[in-house]
Design a protein around this motif. Sequence first.
Motif, PDB file in Angstrom:
ATOM      1  N   CYS A  78      38.205  33.873  43.125  1.00 30.48           N
ATOM      2  CA  CYS A  78      39.038  32.663  43.062  1.00 30.48           C
ATOM      3  C   CYS A  78      40.496  33.022  42.785  1.00 30.48           C
ATOM      4  CB  CYS A  78      38.518  31.710  41.985  1.00 30.48           C
ATOM      5  SG  CYS A  78      36.922  30.968  42.372  1.00 30.48           S
ATOM      6  N   LYS A  79      40.719  33.990  41.873  1.00 30.18           N
ATOM      7  CA  LYS A  79      42.102  34.405  41.589  1.00 30.18           C
ATOM      8  C   LYS A  79      42.749  34.984  42.839  1.00 30.18           C
ATOM      9  CE  LYS A  79      44.028  34.515  38.158  1.00 30.18           C
ATOM     10  NZ  LYS A  79      44.886  33.503  37.468  1.00 30.18           N
ATOM     11  N   TRP A  80      41.980  35.806  43.559  1.00 28.55           N
ATOM     12  CA  TRP A  80      42.523  36.397  44.783  1.00 28.55           C
ATOM     13  C   TRP A  80      42.778  35.309  45.837  1.00 28.55           C
ATOM     14  CZ3 TRP A  80      39.915  36.134  49.503  1.00 28.55           C
ATOM     15  CH2 TRP A  80      40.558  36.794  50.555  1.00 28.55           C
ATOM     16  N   LEU A  81      41.824  34.379  45.947  1.00 26.83           N
ATOM     17  CA  LEU A  81      41.935  33.332  46.972  1.00 26.83           C
ATOM     18  C   LEU A  81      43.214  32.512  46.796  1.00 26.83           C
ATOM     19  CD1 LEU A  81      40.275  31.991  49.318  1.00 26.83           C
ATOM     20  CD2 LEU A  81      39.501  30.327  47.615  1.00 26.83           C
ATOM     21  N   LEU A  82      43.575  32.269  45.531  1.00 25.75           N
ATOM     22  CA  LEU A  82      44.714  31.396  45.259  1.00 25.75           C
ATOM     23  C   LEU A  82      46.065  32.043  45.565  1.00 25.75           C
ATOM     24  CD1 LEU A  82      43.398  29.748  41.972  1.00 25.75           C
ATOM     25  CD2 LEU A  82      43.727  28.636  44.193  1.00 25.75           C
ATOM     26  N   VAL A  83      46.085  33.377  45.701  1.00 30.42           N
ATOM     27  CA  VAL A  83      47.360  34.028  46.045  1.00 30.42           C
ATOM     28  C   VAL A  83      47.438  34.332  47.536  1.00 30.42           C
ATOM     29  CG1 VAL A  83      47.665  35.027  43.759  1.00 30.42           C
ATOM     30  CG2 VAL A  83      46.485  36.347  45.519  1.00 30.42           C
ATOM     31  N   THR A  84      46.395  34.015  48.262  1.00 31.27           N
ATOM     32  CA  THR A  84      46.437  34.208  49.711  1.00 31.27           C
ATOM     33  C   THR A  84      47.216  33.057  50.355  1.00 31.27           C
ATOM     34  OG1 THR A  84      44.376  33.003  50.061  1.00 31.27           O
ATOM     35  CG2 THR A  84      44.208  35.387  49.687  1.00 31.27           C
ATOM     36  N   ARG A  85      47.450  33.186  51.641  1.00 28.48           N
ATOM     37  CA  ARG A  85      48.146  32.122  52.372  1.00 28.48           C
ATOM     38  C   ARG A  85      47.343  30.815  52.297  1.00 28.48           C
ATOM     39  NH1 ARG A  85      51.838  31.500  56.573  1.00 28.48           N
ATOM     40  NH2 ARG A  85      51.353  29.825  58.018  1.00 28.48           N
ATOM     41  N   PHE A  86      46.013  30.960  52.381  1.00 24.00           N
ATOM     42  CA  PHE A  86      45.171  29.771  52.288  1.00 24.00           C
ATOM     43  C   PHE A  86      45.294  29.115  50.911  1.00 24.00           C
ATOM     44  CE2 PHE A  86      41.044  28.110  50.803  1.00 24.00           C
ATOM     45  CZ  PHE A  86      40.915  27.039  51.665  1.00 24.00           C
ATOM     46  N   GLY A  87      45.271  29.940  49.859  1.00 25.28           N
ATOM     47  CA  GLY A  87      45.370  29.394  48.508  1.00 25.28           C
ATOM     48  C   GLY A  87      46.704  28.696  48.272  1.00 25.28           C
ATOM     49  N   ARG A  88      47.755  29.267  48.796  1.00 26.73           N
ATOM     50  CA  ARG A  88      49.065  28.621  48.635  1.00 26.73           C
ATOM     51  C   ARG A  88      49.121  27.298  49.397  1.00 26.73           C
ATOM     52  NH1 ARG A  88      52.309  32.242  46.146  1.00 26.73           N
ATOM     53  NH2 ARG A  88      51.741  34.441  46.286  1.00 26.73           N
TER      54      ARG A  88
END
Length: 339
Positions: free
Chosen positions: A187-197
């Motif tokens: 989840c932490k990684w996902l939120l810093v991806t383009r998708f998470g942003r």
Amino acid sequence: MKLHDYQRSILWALIVGGVAISLPLVAETYTLINATIYVSAAIFALSLALIWGYGGILCFGQAAFFGLGGYAYALTSINFGDTTLAIPIAVATATIFAVMLGYFLFYGRLGDVYLGVITLTVTLILFKLINSTAGDAYRVGKARLGGFNGIPNTPPLNWPFQPDHIATPGETYVAASVALVLLYAFCKWLLVTRFGRAVIAIRENEVRAELLGYNSRLVKLAIFSIGAAIAGLSGAVFATTVFVSPTMFSLGAAAQVLIWVIVGGLGTLVGPIIGSIVVQMLTSALGTVEWINPNFVLGVVLVAVVLVAPKGLMHVFELLKTVTRKKRLGPEESAHDQA
């Protein structure tokens, strides 16, 4: 090498997780079973923390995915006699249901209030449906649904493709803890991806995000489904330790996860994890005292947290850390540090 915030958070999660999985070395079986239930609750809270705290999707019916994951695990493992495929099928069941439900919610352009009401209604419909499945006629293969009694013979976890090698409570706890750490890191990684942003941008201003070219409905459907998959896994973890019953779809289960996120701190991932464990431990402790109604006390705790620390325990911790840091640095260094 300087680490980014999310990398530092993942590193801390791995360290804490490494310490947590040593619990079977010192704890008794009863403690390990309770600890696995707490970990299941933490994964459940993480699922809502992701979609509510970062996606801005207030889902009152997150318990639907929790219950579906639990029942899918139980039915699959009883019929196959092996839990290896039961876990991925539990996750897939919750995800597929979320995709179908979310399609109508997001592509129907329903407002937040209607979304919350519909998801809660779906959860209660599932609760009513499972409750009415008592009798031999209601079965899936070898597994009886059991109505309001649930499925008491829900199999415990076994080693992959080794149905005769049942995991001990300690091994089940370690597997659940590893899953929690990996999901947190994901989840932490996902939120810093383009998708998470994009998810966060849509939460902040959906119209502006769409004007910038983001497909808000698709992004919201995706994060909603990811949250459902995590909730489905939490239901499966719960089922490995206890057993499945309609209470997994109940109003109480739906409300509990909301309380965990609020107490822990909306807008964080680690806060709801801590909040779920603290509230669960408090509930267990109060349950041993006859003259105290645990639900009443929990209600008081919730009201107190909302009034005193409306942003949750995690934000209080961050505030204390900031104050301590200022005291340690002194006024001049603190001002320079802030600058």
